[in-house]
Design an enzyme around this catalytic site. Structure first.
Site, PDB file in Angstrom:
ATOM      1  N   GLU A 156      -5.285   0.900  14.044  1.00 34.15           N
ATOM      2  CA  GLU A 156      -4.102   0.793  13.191  1.00 34.15           C
ATOM      3  C   GLU A 156      -3.125   1.894  13.573  1.00 34.15           C
ATOM      4  O   GLU A 156      -3.520   3.013  13.881  1.00 34.15           O
ATOM      5  CB  GLU A 156      -4.512   0.961  11.721  1.00 34.15           C
ATOM      6  CG  GLU A 156      -3.328   0.880  10.764  1.00 34.15           C
ATOM      7  CD  GLU A 156      -3.719   1.015   9.286  1.00 34.15           C
ATOM      8  OE1 GLU A 156      -3.006   0.448   8.449  1.00 34.15           O
ATOM      9  OE2 GLU A 156      -4.728   1.680   8.984  1.00 34.15           O
ATOM     10  N   CYS A 200      -7.028  -2.569   8.029  1.00 29.38           N
ATOM     11  CA  CYS A 200      -7.464  -1.485   7.155  1.00 29.38           C
ATOM     12  C   CYS A 200      -7.781  -1.920   5.726  1.00 29.38           C
ATOM     13  O   CYS A 200      -8.837  -2.475   5.470  1.00 29.38           O
ATOM     14  CB  CYS A 200      -6.431  -0.363   7.185  1.00 29.38           C
ATOM     15  SG  CYS A 200      -7.085   1.236   6.658  1.00 29.38           S
ATOM     16  N   LYS A 225      -0.090  -6.740   7.567  1.00 37.22           N
ATOM     17  CA  LYS A 225      -1.047  -6.289   6.556  1.00 37.22           C
ATOM     18  C   LYS A 225      -0.687  -6.877   5.197  1.00 37.22           C
ATOM     19  O   LYS A 225       0.447  -6.710   4.720  1.00 37.22           O
ATOM     20  CB  LYS A 225      -1.000  -4.761   6.508  1.00 37.22           C
ATOM     21  CG  LYS A 225      -2.073  -4.098   5.658  1.00 37.22           C
ATOM     22  CD  LYS A 225      -1.906  -2.586   5.774  1.00 37.22           C
ATOM     23  CE  LYS A 225      -3.099  -1.797   5.309  1.00 37.22           C
ATOM     24  NZ  LYS A 225      -2.969  -0.380   5.686  1.00 37.22           N
TER      25      LYS A 225
END
Length: 277
Positions: free
Chosen positions: A43, A153, A112
């Site tokens: 990331e 994440c 995300k």
């Protein structure tokens, strides 16, 4: 193609974008040289991670960073999961993972979907939503080996996302992520093992290397977990490449031995996607 090699690049990320891109390119080449067919970057691999950095380092896609990824994928003939970068689009900034095929073409772009907004008193407070906007779609891509689902994440904390990916045929889930020194030791490995064993899939999570001098200190420990829930490869905290051989026959055997997929009580419950990606 029942077996293929996966590589996670635990990159040391600095404040100099050109250096990050150059090093990422070099390490992807090294991984491909070791037989990796799918390579995953961490990331925020092109810039420091932090709400104060996202706007400054943000780019359009296609742009400088994705151009480097596309060229690296094509030159090395690999599927390249481009970690994530801050992406600017229409006045908004997203935390975005671009995936490129061995021909250098963009296969899918995952923004995300769950923003990292947490507050653990005395330990860590972080609010991605101060500067980032969430994506609104699920992201999968096909390889000659298996279908792959992508999250970034904080997305790994949401079991539903992994369940839907597995239901749609993904046998590998990849999560570029940067957990920190509070959530890392507590949950990083646990979440990967949980997602893997619940869904009988391989789970891979790629972190940046730990930099104690950074404003956000990443936990590191990029790892790969098999469908039995075993950690089969794991990095320390420093810059390195983690390799794992993904064995889809093993996955099929697992599912036969513990046939939870066919034993689900779909008459009692279900997890479905509301919106198709």
């Amino acid at each position: 193609h029942l077996e293929f090699r996966l590589a996670l690049v635990q990159l040391h990320v600095s404040k100099i974008k050109a250096d990050n891109l150059g090093r990422a390119q070099k390490i992807v080449k090294e991984a491909a040289g070791q037989g990796a067919k799918v390579v995953v970057l961490p990331e925020c691999f092109n810039s420091p991670y932090g709400t104060g950095f996202f706007a400054e380092y943000a780019e359009k896609i296609p742009g400088e960073s994705t151009q480097v990824l596309s060229e690296a994928a094509k030159e090395c003939g690999v599927y390249l999961v481009g970690g994530s970068i801050p992406e600017e689009d229409g006045g908004k900034i997203y935390n975005t993972c671009s995936i490129f095929g061995p021909d250098g073409k963009l296969l899918v772009k995952h923004r995300k979907i769950h923003l990292f907004d947490i507050d653990v008193p005395g330990k860590i407070r972080f609010q991605e939503s101060e500067t980032l906007s969430p994506g609104n779609s699920l992201s999968m891509f096909e390889t000659p080996f298996c279908k792959v689902g992508v999250g970034i994440c904080y997305d790994i904390r949401f079991a539903e996302l992994a369940q839907i990916y597995a239901k749609k045929g993904c046998q590998l889930l990849v999560y570029p992520g940067a957990f920190n020194m509070t959530t890392g030791p507590a949950h990083w490995e646990l979440l990967q093992r949980g997602r893997a064993v619940d869904n009988q899939v391989y789970v891979a999570a790629a972190s940046p290397a730990r930099d104690e001098s950074a404003s956000y200190v990443a936990w590191g420990h990029s790892s790969v977990v098999n469908p039995w829930g075993e950690v089969i490869a794991k990095a320390g905290s420093e810059e390195s490449i983690v390799y794992a051989d993904i064995d889809l026959q093993y996955l099929a055997d697992m599912r036969q031995q513990l046939p939870i997929t066919t034993q689900r009580r779909n008459d009692l419950y279900s997890v479905n996607s509301v919106q198709e990606g």
